[in-house]
Design an enzyme around this catalytic site. Structure first.
Site, mmCIF file in Angstrom:
data_model
loop_
_atom_site.group_PDB
_atom_site.id
_atom_site.type_symbol
_atom_site.label_atom_id
_atom_site.label_comp_id
_atom_site.label_asym_id
_atom_site.label_seq_id
_atom_site.Cartn_x
_atom_site.Cartn_y
_atom_site.Cartn_z
ATOM 1 N N MET A 274 0.844 -1.190 0.000
ATOM 2 C CA MET A 274 0.000 0.000 0.000
ATOM 3 C C MET A 274 0.885 1.248 0.000
ATOM 4 O O MET A 274 1.740 1.401 0.875
ATOM 5 C CB MET A 274 -0.914 -0.009 1.220
ATOM 6 C CG MET A 274 -2.073 -0.978 1.056
ATOM 7 S SD MET A 274 -3.185 -0.924 2.452
ATOM 8 C CE MET A 274 -2.217 -1.857 3.609
ATOM 9 N N CYS B 37 -5.301 1.259 -9.162
ATOM 10 C CA CYS B 37 -5.193 2.578 -8.545
ATOM 11 C C CYS B 37 -6.068 3.597 -9.279
ATOM 12 O O CYS B 37 -5.898 3.819 -10.482
ATOM 13 C CB CYS B 37 -3.735 3.041 -8.534
ATOM 14 S SG CYS B 37 -3.545 4.611 -7.695
ATOM 15 N N LYS C 58 -3.217 -6.983 -10.064
ATOM 16 C CA LYS C 58 -4.191 -6.528 -9.066
ATOM 17 C C LYS C 58 -5.144 -5.573 -9.779
ATOM 18 O O LYS C 58 -4.708 -4.575 -10.367
ATOM 19 C CB LYS C 58 -3.455 -5.814 -7.930
ATOM 20 C CG LYS C 58 -4.336 -4.984 -7.018
ATOM 21 C CD LYS C 58 -4.790 -5.773 -5.817
ATOM 22 C CE LYS C 58 -5.741 -4.998 -4.926
ATOM 23 N NZ LYS C 58 -5.238 -3.744 -4.415
ATOM 24 N N GLY D 254 -10.807 -6.408 -0.036
ATOM 25 C CA GLY D 254 -11.812 -5.417 0.318
ATOM 26 C C GLY D 254 -12.569 -5.722 1.594
ATOM 27 O O GLY D 254 -13.238 -6.740 1.705
ATOM 28 N N ASP D 255 -12.386 -4.832 2.570
ATOM 29 C CA ASP D 255 -13.211 -4.834 3.782
ATOM 30 C C ASP D 255 -12.945 -5.986 4.746
ATOM 31 O O ASP D 255 -13.847 -6.368 5.494
ATOM 32 C CB ASP D 255 -14.710 -4.792 3.439
ATOM 33 C CG ASP D 255 -15.055 -3.660 2.486
ATOM 34 O OD1 ASP D 255 -14.322 -2.647 2.494
ATOM 35 O OD2 ASP D 255 -16.031 -3.788 1.738
ATOM 36 N N GLY E 269 -5.732 -5.131 3.597
ATOM 37 C CA GLY E 269 -5.108 -3.821 3.433
ATOM 38 C C GLY E 269 -5.246 -2.979 4.679
ATOM 39 O O GLY E 269 -4.442 -3.068 5.617
HETATM 40 C C1 LIG Z 1 -3.402 4.050 1.909
HETATM 41 C C2 LIG Z 1 -3.670 2.981 0.874
HETATM 42 C C3 LIG Z 1 -2.728 2.743 -0.114
HETATM 43 C C4 LIG Z 1 -2.965 1.758 -1.081
HETATM 44 N N1 LIG Z 1 -2.010 1.524 -2.010
HETATM 45 C C5 LIG Z 1 -2.173 0.497 -2.885
HETATM 46 C C6 LIG Z 1 -1.142 0.158 -3.806
HETATM 47 O O1 LIG Z 1 -0.068 0.774 -3.839
HETATM 48 N N2 LIG Z 1 -1.372 -0.882 -4.648
HETATM 49 C C7 LIG Z 1 -2.539 -1.616 -4.629
HETATM 50 O O2 LIG Z 1 -2.693 -2.568 -5.386
HETATM 51 N N3 LIG Z 1 -3.526 -1.287 -3.783
HETATM 52 C C8 LIG Z 1 -3.363 -0.279 -2.908
HETATM 53 N N4 LIG Z 1 -4.368 0.023 -2.031
HETATM 54 C C9 LIG Z 1 -5.626 -0.762 -2.079
HETATM 55 C C10 LIG Z 1 -5.560 -1.966 -1.152
HETATM 56 O O3 LIG Z 1 -4.581 -2.884 -1.593
HETATM 57 C C11 LIG Z 1 -6.892 -2.724 -1.074
HETATM 58 O O4 LIG Z 1 -7.201 -3.303 -2.317
HETATM 59 C C12 LIG Z 1 -8.061 -1.817 -0.671
HETATM 60 O O5 LIG Z 1 -7.679 -0.955 0.394
HETATM 61 C C13 LIG Z 1 -9.253 -2.647 -0.199
HETATM 62 O O6 LIG Z 1 -8.886 -3.569 0.766
HETATM 63 P P1 LIG Z 1 -9.031 -3.306 2.363
HETATM 64 O O7 LIG Z 1 -10.481 -3.046 2.629
HETATM 65 O O8 LIG Z 1 -8.504 -4.584 2.961
HETATM 66 O O9 LIG Z 1 -8.202 -2.116 2.673
HETATM 67 C C14 LIG Z 1 -4.171 0.997 -1.075
HETATM 68 C C15 LIG Z 1 -5.109 1.272 -0.080
HETATM 69 C C16 LIG Z 1 -4.879 2.244 0.886
HETATM 70 C C17 LIG Z 1 -5.926 2.485 1.933
#
Ligand SMILES: Cc1cc2nc3c(=O)[nH]c(=O)nc-3n(C[C@H](O)[C@H](O)[C@H](O)COP(=O)(O)O)c2cc1C
Length: 333
Positions: A1, A85, A124, A186-187, A208
């Site tokens: 991330m 992204c 991704k 996600g989530d 994440g």
């Molecule tokens: C601060 C932040 C930075 C992120 N950076 C990336 C990234 O560099 N590459 C990527 O594939 N996803 C990135 N994501 C998305 C996460 O990998 C993930 O798919 C998304 O947050 C949903 O999952 P979660 O609910 O578990 O957070 C980022 C999310 C956040 C909140």
């Protein structure tokens, strides 16, 4: 991330247990090919983190293939492509989620990379660009045919950003229709959700934001998967984690370049070359960034967040953390 999962953070999360694979922050393919120091730093990792996936972003097939070769030369186990992204700065350069709007071109990128390297190329993506372009199922099939070894799907569209909730049914449908592994994202904010999602028909789950709030979430999920109650995380654990994170970030100032896997490219000039004060400021900013997630849901979390954001020095920051997490509350208070 991006901005969050640096090598120090990844190591600390891995040390808590339950973590299968870590992925770097997204790294610019253009920057890798041009050998830009700052970009190379984002791709740094240590042996302790293996297996390690380096995620790159870009939209030009040749540059993406060349960047994949650099990643392979650095010794990474996997090279992952960011097609999720939604940030305009990235998406407008035909990279990130905007690749989903040009599926044939996206497949060309994956084909070029797969031909260029021996390590697995993974993708991704999101559910699609928006409600009218929910094309993850089609694109997933196309990148599989182009040579992708696995894909991960965040079940939201780019236009949703983080609103609403991730569509895990869509992710499960994709998993059902492909032969390569499909991971969902996600989530998953607590360990119970991780376990539920693992049973939804996917081959794995990415966590994440949950890990930024609770770095023990993966260890707790592993406990539950083994039929044990999830481990307790004490205020002391939480405080020590932050202090250890500070210590690891500070170590980066003195770390020898040979400790890293820059075998294919020269070692970067690190930003902390600019002096201790500059590096301290960088560490304070990293803790502030993590603090905005780490304090969520804690009793008095907003209080701690403000204290972290206003700490003027590393010494102040350490004191703030110690006072909040590590100072026993007296029996009479
Ligand atoms: C601060 C932040 C930075 C992120 N950076 C990336 C990234 O560099 N590459 C990527 O594939 N996803 C990135 N994501 C998305 C996460 O990998 C993930 O798919 C998304 O947050 C949903 O999952 P979660 O609910 O578990 O957070 C980022 C999310 C956040 C909140």
């Amino acid at each position: 991330m991006a901005g969050m999962t640096d090598t120090a953070f990844r190591r600390l999360v891995k040390r808590q247990g339950g973590c299968g694979l870590v992925v770097t922050e997204m790294v610019s393919a253009e920057g890798l090919v041009r050998g830009i120091d700052r970009t190379l730093e984002y791709a740094e990792y240590t042996e302790e983190e293996r297996p390690i996936s380096v995620q790159i972003f870009g939209g030009d097939p040749e540059k993406m293939a060349a960047a994949a070769q650099i990643v392979e030369g650095m010794g990474a186990d996997i090279v992952d492509v960011n097609m999720g992204c939604p940030v305009p700065k990235i998406a407008k350069h035909n990279a990130g989620c905007s690749l989903m709007r040009e599926p044939a071109h996206a497949a060309t990128v994956i084909a070029a990379m797969s031909k260029a390297v021996r390590i697995p190329v993974t993708v991704k993506m999101r559910a699609g660009w928006n409600e009218d372009e929910l094309n993850a199922p089609t694109l997933a099939r196309m990148v599989e045919d182009a040579g992708a070894a696995a894909i991960a799907v965040h079940g939201r569209t780019a236009s949703q950003s983080y609103s609403g909730s991730a569509d895990w049914e869509l992710v499960a449908r994709i998993a059902e229709s492909l032969t390569i592994p499909v991971l969902g994202s996600g989530d998953c904010i607590d360990a119970r959700q991780v376990i539920e999602r693992l049973r939804s028909g996917v081959d794995g789950v990415l966590v994440g934001r949950g890990v930024l709030r609770n770095p023990w979430i993966l260890a707790q999920a592993a406990d539950m998967a083994a039929g044990r109650p999830p481990r307790d995380v004490t205020p002391e654990d939480r405080g020590k984690f932050l202090l250890e994170y500070i210590a690891l970030l500070l170590e980066e100032r003195v770390r020898e370049p040979e400790g890293f896997r820059h075998t294919a490219v020269p070692p970067p000039a690190r930003p902390y070359d600019s002096g201790v004060a500059g590096h301290d400021r960088w560490v304070v900013n990293k803790i502030r960034a993590l603090g905005s997630w780490y304090t969520k849901g804690l009793d008095n979390g907003s209080h701690l967040r403000t204290a972290i954001n206003t700490a003027g020095s590393l010494a102040d920051l350490r004191e703030t953390i110690e006072a909040f997490f590590l100072t026993p509350v007296s029996a009479t208070s």
